[in-house]
Motif scaffolding. Structure first.
Motif, short mmCIF file in Angstrom:
data_model
loop_
_atom_site.label_atom_id
_atom_site.label_comp_id
_atom_site.label_asym_id
_atom_site.label_seq_id
_atom_site.Cartn_x
_atom_site.Cartn_y
_atom_site.Cartn_z
N LEU A 289 18.64 67.96 70.38
CA LEU A 289 18.76 67.77 71.82
C LEU A 289 17.99 66.49 72.16
N LEU B 165 16.88 63.62 75.10
CA LEU B 165 16.82 63.29 76.52
C LEU B 165 17.65 62.03 76.80
N LYS B 166 18.43 62.07 77.86
CA LYS B 166 19.24 60.91 78.22
C LYS B 166 18.34 59.78 78.72
N GLU C 100 11.26 64.24 73.92
CA GLU C 100 12.46 63.39 73.93
C GLU C 100 13.52 63.92 72.96
N TYR D 272 19.49 66.58 79.09
CA TYR D 272 19.68 66.43 77.65
C TYR D 272 21.13 66.05 77.34
N ASN D 273 21.34 65.59 76.13
CA ASN D 273 22.69 65.14 75.74
C ASN D 273 23.64 66.29 75.42
N ASN E 196 24.06 71.01 75.05
CA ASN E 196 23.59 72.37 75.36
C ASN E 196 24.04 73.29 74.24
#
Length: 873
Positions: free
Chosen positions: A529, A531-532, A711, A739-740, A742
């Motif tokens: 996962l 973080l964008k 991150e 997040y990018n 799920n």
């Protein structure tokens, strides 16, 4: 055609099956100490669906033969007990239990018949429609009582013999023609010889175990054959074809382990002599007991020392073990400490560093004394020609092995060859020591010995139940959290001590992976996962905070009365004996009127009962030691306060019921036993409301979002788990999702999809809207100290002049978990009520905490309504 366990779901639907109610006759007549687990409930639901519904496409014709393929240790015998109760209600009175081993027979008799056994599975009083029903052990069905549950226990060998060689008081073919019978076959894989073999037409009529069972089972159209095994061979073509229409429930060892119901298995490999390996193993085993004791857990960890083939070798191992223990010195322990490079062994030595080695040696010599060791082997138990004394010794041996968890069982070490590979139930086996070096593999494949070792490890991996806090499930592992090492993790692990031999270890791992108890890295996928970047540039990420509460020790400071600990203010009823009665003729059909006088009632306050009687009654119950009273009721300073102070005993009453004469002449003895009964009821109420920890009402644990949510979050997920499916394509352009991806459950993914549909509406009144997936980073605690890690946190800021930022806790929940996790829903509701009109001022910003009910796809509209109303409060 697919397997029945799949087709029944495709034809009825998983949700339909999950909504099937378990009959009260099952729930109330099973031993309440054995709480049904979710997968056991599902097993019952599937049986009810099959048995009660009208014929469906994949339903086989009568007589029904059904297989429960369930992992070792998953509670197959409890399922048998529940089905016996259910089928009694359906008119069945005769049950035939058969298996390949005498030891399993004796163990199951303990489960079904011996009410004094700690493993007895039925309730103390079995009732159907207010009528008491007994469970009777019978030799054949001629002795059956049609009002009771009649169970005939036999080995498959004896059953086969009885059918073809008639003997007095044995089962005959006529028994199966005249009665409808429920056949219960345990370890049912043993009766598939005909199916597995390529038998010729001429051989089909030759008696064998399998066609004997088929022959007697098919005598009556209403018969039922319920098969149970942990080891059904899904690789064998003939087995697959036979059992496709019969496997109603499959719950294998891998699923059992993944659900957290087994110990983790660790292979402890070392380049040591056998003597050194034994000393290292007993130090680790003793460390497990002392760690448990440190945390108030009553654990006696058992060890198994295994020989390969010969009983002679096992006896030599035992003699050598006693020599080691008897001659154990500080030098021996110091040698292990200096030689061992294994982390957990050094951790054990660190635990004892404040004590001299002499003290540890004394403890080991006491705990592993010869009287606390036992030698067993399968061959002895299966011999037919045993002397009377030998037979008595073996019966005693079986009792000892089947009660290893009991407090009065002293055994710490077992020496065996093959005795314990099948049919052995033990929860407190923590170390297995392999005392031989040979291998029997061929072409890199595990041989019979290695496969048997893997099966033994699977049996030993049964979880030892315990809990430290109220929110923990005592039957499941609790300390699997990566990078969060808890010293109690050691009592969730089974260690297999062996030589450092890479070829052997590779073969053993393969055998363990085949059983499902050991993880194959190929069965898992790693997911990240991330973080964008766009979120990392926001003010919320750079400056935002998250609020949590904390868990603290409950000092019971706010307890001022019984009522604060849930004691119900209701009178208990105490019936005064009158001595009245009558003798009547058993076969006299004339009704005899009761001669017992009409009863009267009278309420008496405890303050009217002499103090010395109440004090005497208090001494009869350890719960009411003054130290205990003071712990739970800190405002009480003496026993007299406890008796006389308002809000405690003096405020309660007892309803005495009896004849007019007895009501007028209540004796001190009556008062004494009535008070004891009242105190027992008070204890139950108090215990049900005790919790050693609590969550603080304020949420003052403040972390920055940047520190709380990393991150990159690395996840390891079973490749066949629904969580492994990505939702990245759906979320790639959604700036509100931080997040990018799920990797949640299907319910959690449906929640995110629903939220995406509502974002436009939410944006009318709120800005800076960010939904954060919580992978065990944020923890909150309810008033009973139970830990809760909500799946999502939603942050959003009002567009109004108040500019309040909301922190909302959100938890999607599948229908099957709604009742089990209801306390979490209640906690979310409490948070919403507590902070409804509160604003938290932090730095120069304003915050409000809130929670919403569980999101459930079936009740999505109700959730949306609650969600939107929470945002306008």
């Amino acid at each position: 055609m697919d397997f029945l366990y799949k087709t029944i779901v495709s034809e009825f639907g998983k949700k339909y099956i999950q909504k099937i109610e378990i009959p009260e006759t099952i729930k109330t007549n099973l031993n309440p100490n054995f709480q049904l687990r979710p997968y056991q409930i599902e097993a019952f639901q599937r049986f009810l669906c099959f048995f009660e519904d009208e014929p469906f496409e994949s339903k086989q014709p009568k007589p029904y033969q059904l297989m429960h393929n369930m992992a070792t240790g998953s509670g197959k015998t409890l399922i048998m007990a529940g089905l016996i109760l259910y089928l009694y209600r359906k008119g069945y009175r005769k049950f035939l239990f058969f298996v390949n081993s005498k030891n399993i027979i004796n163990k199951t008799i303990d489960n079904f018949i011996n009410t004094n056994s700690s493993k007895y599975l039925f309730g103390n009083n079995i009732t159907f429609e207010n009528k008491k029903v007994s469970i009777r052990k019978v030799d054949n069905f001629e002795d059956a009582n049609l009002n009771d549950i009649n169970i005939c226990f036999t080995t498959i060998h004896k059953l086969h013999s009885d059918i073809y060689i008639e003997k007095e008081n044995s089962l005959t073919i006529e028994d199966f023609k005249q009665h409808k019978i429920v056949f219960i076959s345990d370890e049912a894989h043993h009766i598939n010889k005909k199916t597995k073999s390529q038998i010729t037409i001429a051989q089909l009529s030759k008696p064998n175990w399998e066609n004997t069972v088929d022959k007697i089972f098919n005598q009556n159209y209403e018969n039922l054959l319920l098969e149970f095994t942990a080891t059904l061979d899904y690789e064998h073509k003939n087995i697959v074809e036979k059992y496709k229409p019969k496997v109603l429930f499959r719950y294998d060892l891998r699923q059992f382990k993944d659900d957290g119901y087994s110990k983790d298995v660790n292979l402890l490999r070392s380049e040591m002599t056998d003597d050194e390996r034994i000393i290292q193993a007993i130090i680790l085993n003793q460390y497990k007991q002392d760690i448990a004791l440190k945390h108030g857990i009553n654990l006696k960890p058992v060890m198994l020392f295994k020989a390969q083939k010969l009983i002679k070798d096992s006896l030599e191992n035992k003699a050598n073990f006693h020599r080691i223990i008897e001659n154990l010195t500080e030098k021996d322990l110091r040698n292990i400490k200096e030689k061992s490079k294994i982390g957990i062994i050094q951790t054990a030595f660190d635990f004892y560093k404040n004590n001299s080695f002499n003290k540890l040696i004394q403890i080991l010599k006491i705990n592993f004394a010869e009287t606390n060791c036992i030698s067993v082997n399968e061959e002895n138990l299966e011999k037919k020609s045993l002397k009377k004394n030998d037979l008595a010794e073996l019966v005693e041996q079986q009792f000892v092995l089947n009660s290893l968890e009991d407090n009065n069982n002293p055994i710490r070490a077992i020496f065996a060859v093959n005795k314990l590979n099948e049919g052995w139930d033990v929860l407190n086996l923590f170390d297995i020591v392999r005392l031989y070096k040979t291998r029997d593999s061929k072409a890199g494949k595990p041989g019979k010995t290695t496969t048997a070792e893997a099966q033994l490890i699977g049996r030993g991996a049964r979880y030892f139940p315990f809990k430290i806090t109220n929110d923990q499930d005592r039957f499941k592992r609790k300390y699997d959290i990566p990078n969060n090492i808890n010293e109690l993790k050691i009592i969730e692990e089974l260690h297999y001590h062996t030589i450092e031999d890479s070829k052997y270890i590779s073969e053993l791992k393969k055998a363990l992976i085949d059983t499902g108890i050991y993880d194959d890295e190929k069965d898992f996928v790693e997911r990240d996962l991330i973080l964008k970047e766009k979120f990392k540039n926001t003010d919320l990420y750079k400056k935002g905070v998250v609020f949590e509460n904390k868990k603290v020790k409950n000092k019971y400071e706010n307890i001022r009365s019984f009522e604060d600990l849930g004691v119900k203010k209701r009178n208990i009823e105490f019936v005064l004996s009158s001595g009245e009665g009558v003798v009547t003729e058993a076969f006299n059909e004339n009704e005899v009127k009761s001669v017992v006088s009409k009863k009267k009632s009278k309420d008496i306050k405890l303050e009217q009962i002499p103090n010395h009687i109440i004090k005497n009654a208090l001494t009869k119950n350890d719960f009411y030691h003054f130290s205990n009273i003071k712990h739970y009721f800190p405002s009480i300073n003496s026993i007299n306060d406890f008796i006389q102070q308002q809000g405690y005993l003096s405020s309660l009453e007892i309803t005495f019921k009896g004849t007019k004469e007895r009501i007028l002449n209540v004796t001190n003895s009556d008062y004494f036993y009535a008070v004891i009964k009242l105190l027992n009821e008070i204890e139950k109420d108090i215990r049900s409301n005790l919790y050693d920890y609590l969550g603080t009402s304020d949420f003052k644990e403040i972390s920055t979002i940047k520190d709380k949510f990393p991150e990159i979050v690395k996840l390891k997920i079973g490749k066949n788990n629904e969580r492994a499916k990505s939702q990245a394509a759906f979320l790639v352009d959604e700036d509100w999702y931080v997040y990018n991806d799920n990797f949640g459950t299907s319910e959690e993914k449906r929640f995110v999809e629903m939220f995406a549909r509502r974002i436009e509406n939410i944006s009318k009144n709120y800005t800076d809207i960010y939904l954060i997936r919580n992978e065990r980073k944020v923890k909150i605690f309810d008033k009973k100290g139970r830990r809760f890690e909500p799946d999502f946190l939603l942050f959003l800021k009002q567009k109004s002049k108040e500019n309040i930022t909301y922190q909302m806790f959100i938890e999607p929940k599948g229908s099957q978990f709604l009742e089990k996790d209801k306390w979490k829903a209640d906690f979310l509701s409490e948070i919403r009520c507590e902070f409804k009109n509160k604003v938290i001022n932090y730095s120069s910003d304003k915050f409000r905490l809130t929670g919403v009910p569980f999101y459930n796809n079936e009740n999505e509209n109700e959730f949306i309504e609650s969600f939107e109303s929470a945002l306008i409060e």
